[in-house]
Design an enzyme around this catalytic site. Sequence first.
Site, short mmCIF file in Angstrom:
data_model
loop_
_atom_site.label_atom_id
_atom_site.label_comp_id
_atom_site.label_asym_id
_atom_site.label_seq_id
_atom_site.Cartn_x
_atom_site.Cartn_y
_atom_site.Cartn_z
CB ALA A 172 17.71 48.25 1.13
CB THR A 173 14.71 51.39 -2.07
OG1 THR A 173 15.71 50.75 -2.88
CG2 THR A 173 14.38 52.75 -2.68
CG ASN A 224 26.39 47.93 -3.89
OD1 ASN A 224 26.78 48.86 -3.18
ND2 ASN A 224 25.98 48.12 -5.13
CD GLN A 237 25.05 43.36 -1.22
OE1 GLN A 237 25.39 42.19 -1.09
NE2 GLN A 237 24.19 43.74 -2.16
CB SER A 247 17.04 44.19 1.53
OG SER A 247 16.07 43.94 0.54
CB ALA A 248 13.90 39.55 3.01
CG HIS A 249 15.99 40.96 -2.51
ND1 HIS A 249 16.79 41.04 -3.61
CD2 HIS A 249 15.88 42.23 -2.04
CE1 HIS A 249 17.15 42.30 -3.82
NE2 HIS A 249 16.61 43.04 -2.88
CB THR A 257 -1.81 45.97 5.68
OG1 THR A 257 -3.01 46.72 5.78
CG2 THR A 257 -2.01 44.59 6.29
CB CYS A 278 20.30 49.64 -7.84
SG CYS A 278 19.44 48.43 -6.83
#
Length: 407
Positions: free
Chosen positions: A101-102, A179, A207, A226-228, A264, A349
């Site tokens: 996300a960042t 968030n 979120q 964001s995956a995590h 990559t 964050c």
Amino acid sequence: MRSVSPRAALRPLPALRKPLPRLHPVQRGQVAVLYFDHNATSPLHPAARLAWLDATERFIGNPSSLHRVGARADAVLSEAREKLARILGCDALDLVFTSGATESANTVLHHAARTLAPDAEVWLSAIEHPCVTAAASHYLPKRHRLIPVTREGLVDLNWLTKRLKRTRPGLLAVMAVNNETGVIQPTREILTLCRAHGVPFFCDAVQAIGKLPATGWGDCDWVSGSAHKFGGPRGVGFLKCPAKGRVEPLLRGGAQEEGRRAGTENVAGVLAMIAALEVRTQAGVPKPALRDHFEQQLLKTLPGSAIVAAPSPRVWNTTLALMPEADCRTRWVVKLDKLGVAVSTGSACASGKEEPSPVLTAMGYSATDAARVLRFSAGWESTVADWEKLLAALEQAHREMKPAPRK
């Protein structure tokens, strides 16, 4: 290195013969920790882990390479892009895979700074994540304006409607779900306003993805994920870009991602992200009943506590609570951690800062009240027993922090 035949490399992922195991509590040494900080990050889902391990063995090539091993990696990356596009409701060519996300937010604000007219402003809600507000301050230090929010944590639509009649920003940014509070923002109404006034709309959906239905997010000009945050690996995410026009890249070097993001591609990470998102999408949206019951019991058990933004629509997993007064909120976190419960004081964050939460400040809370907040964010596999243990731990921590009676 293990050799991989072309036919084997293109073979579909093996079907699971039995259900994936329930995610166990986070282990700290030999002690199980009750984890209620999923808004900060979620444990890797078994389906994502399986997809990652499989990809590291089968798709070892660089997607940009011209040989068959590289072509196979490029093929599965394209397939993953198509799957994500179907989930979001957009064209696959609109999607760029990023590190999270960042990076996505910085790409959007960097693009705005490089392409908008010199006098054009960017408007963003006063409760955006630091990756958005900090990027705006960096790339557009004198050209961004904060959109106010209500006491209930919602973007002030009346303010926005009136302002858009008088002036038009070059970009408008409002997150899908906050968030800290878990409040679901009126992004559909905001998108309608943006369309009516010809304003590009950027939605940080970090979120929301995995917690709410994902269909429809592709209607926005820009969307980040964001995956995590939903059980995928850290270090991988995506940015949905406008269907037309060139994107000014933040990262330069190679021509990857149609020239929009050099570097990559993280094939294994992307496949793991899609695997986790498919699990969340297929499972549907959990009901907020467990969270609601916990909040009712919390208010009864700990006098002086309150739920922030209780009347507003919120995601099913998040509670932001004003706790009974103590010398500092970090004392709550430390006490609970010793009791085997992981919670947060707000945005991970922004932790470690002395200043009160900008989100709570924007909502009109005093610095004193802001210093009393704790955030509890459950996971998809959290049970009734987990919520009950959390409440019991809060009771015990409160008893231990209360000053001893004077003799």
